[in-house]
Write a protein that holds these residues in place. Structure first.
Motif, mmCIF file in Angstrom:
data_model
loop_
_atom_site.group_PDB
_atom_site.id
_atom_site.type_symbol
_atom_site.label_atom_id
_atom_site.label_comp_id
_atom_site.label_asym_id
_atom_site.label_seq_id
_atom_site.Cartn_x
_atom_site.Cartn_y
_atom_site.Cartn_z
ATOM 1 N N SER A 2 1.133 -1.455 -0.143
ATOM 2 C CA SER A 2 -0.117 -0.056 -0.208
ATOM 3 C C SER A 2 0.973 1.242 -0.068
ATOM 4 O O SER A 2 1.916 1.660 0.828
ATOM 5 C CB SER A 2 -0.816 -0.354 1.455
ATOM 6 N N SER A 3 0.439 2.093 -0.360
ATOM 7 C CA SER A 3 1.459 3.448 -1.028
ATOM 8 C C SER A 3 1.007 4.166 -0.254
ATOM 9 O O SER A 3 1.583 5.343 -0.364
ATOM 10 C CB SER A 3 1.475 3.632 -2.519
ATOM 11 N N GLU A 4 -0.525 3.902 0.558
ATOM 12 C CA GLU A 4 -1.656 5.586 1.406
ATOM 13 C C GLU A 4 -0.486 5.855 2.288
ATOM 14 O O GLU A 4 -0.634 4.770 3.049
ATOM 15 C CB GLU A 4 -2.513 4.751 1.467
ATOM 16 N N LEU A 5 -0.665 6.514 2.302
ATOM 17 C CA LEU A 5 0.182 6.633 4.038
ATOM 18 C C LEU A 5 -0.798 7.401 4.952
ATOM 19 O O LEU A 5 -0.903 8.395 4.544
ATOM 20 C CB LEU A 5 1.193 7.924 3.548
ATOM 21 N N ARG A 6 -0.918 7.060 6.501
ATOM 22 C CA ARG A 6 -2.433 7.172 7.105
ATOM 23 C C ARG A 6 -1.909 7.148 8.309
ATOM 24 O O ARG A 6 -1.014 6.573 8.501
ATOM 25 C CB ARG A 6 -3.492 6.642 6.450
ATOM 26 N N SER A 9 -0.541 2.452 9.513
ATOM 27 C CA SER A 9 0.541 1.743 8.166
ATOM 28 C C SER A 9 1.569 2.014 8.839
ATOM 29 O O SER A 9 1.638 2.893 10.052
ATOM 30 C CB SER A 9 0.395 3.397 6.853
ATOM 31 N N GLN A 135 7.631 11.008 1.131
ATOM 32 C CA GLN A 135 7.711 10.600 0.036
ATOM 33 C C GLN A 135 8.361 10.386 -0.462
ATOM 34 O O GLN A 135 8.488 9.440 -1.301
ATOM 35 C CB GLN A 135 6.233 11.595 -0.816
#
Length: 186
Positions: A2-6, A9, A135
């Protein structure tokens, strides 16, 4: 991957990340916004009992009852990550992050917390990144970004946490769990 940073994570240090502050670490992201990101290292327990530094909080933290080295920033400060008891998400001093996991204000009287928190871990310091910095590190291959599980946050034995998290990932990422520390010696 997953590249979603939240919040929630996990950042898993890749073999390319040679900074000794993050070698073989698992970082739980606590906050990500336009100004940057903040997290804590989950797999660096210290030998210092929580009770020696924060008194009564030592009685309610998860095993092992020691401070964890949360990161290189502000190592004299403490961040408490907690799992709220069902219905305890609105308890005094608790700030939800994801699911029932959140930050607990250690200035909250302990008696107001007992019963509203199921699990608690305290970190000395944190890891922080400025706007776009994390990022950029991900783009360079320094970190793998994967979803976190509650059990990762409160694992009793964290020595093999990075490998365990990698093993459960789909595809080629799971193979990273078998990579030797120095591939040239393989």
């Amino acid at each position: 991957m997953s590249s979603e940073l939240r919040a929630g994570s996990l950042l898993l240090a890749s073999a390319e990340l040679l900074d000794p502050n993050f070698l073989d670490t698992v970082v739980l992201l606590l906050d990500v916004n336009d100004d940057g990101a903040l997290g804590v290292v989950l797999n660096r327990p210290t030998a210092l009992p929580v009770s020696e530094v924060l008194g009564e909080w030592g009685e309610v933290v998860e095993e092992p009852e020691v401070l964890f080295q949360g990161g290189p920033v502000a190592p004299d400060g403490a961040l408490a990550v907690a799992l709220a008891a069902p219905g305890g998400e609105n308890a005094a001093g608790f700030r939800p992050l994801w699911d029932r996991v959140g930050l607990l204000d250690l200035d909250t009287p302990r008696e107001l917390v007992v019963g509203s928190v199921d699990r608690l871990r305290i970190f000395a310091g944190y890891a922080g990144w400025g706007a776009g910095q994390l990022q950029g590190e991900i783009a360079e291959g320094a970190w793998f970004v994967v979803p976190g599980h509650v059990d990762d946050v409160f694992a009793g034995d964290t020595r093999d946490l990075r490998r365990r998290v990698l093993r459960r990932q789909p595809g080629d990422l799971a193979l990273q769990a078998t990579r030797p520390a120095d591939p040239e010696l393989n």
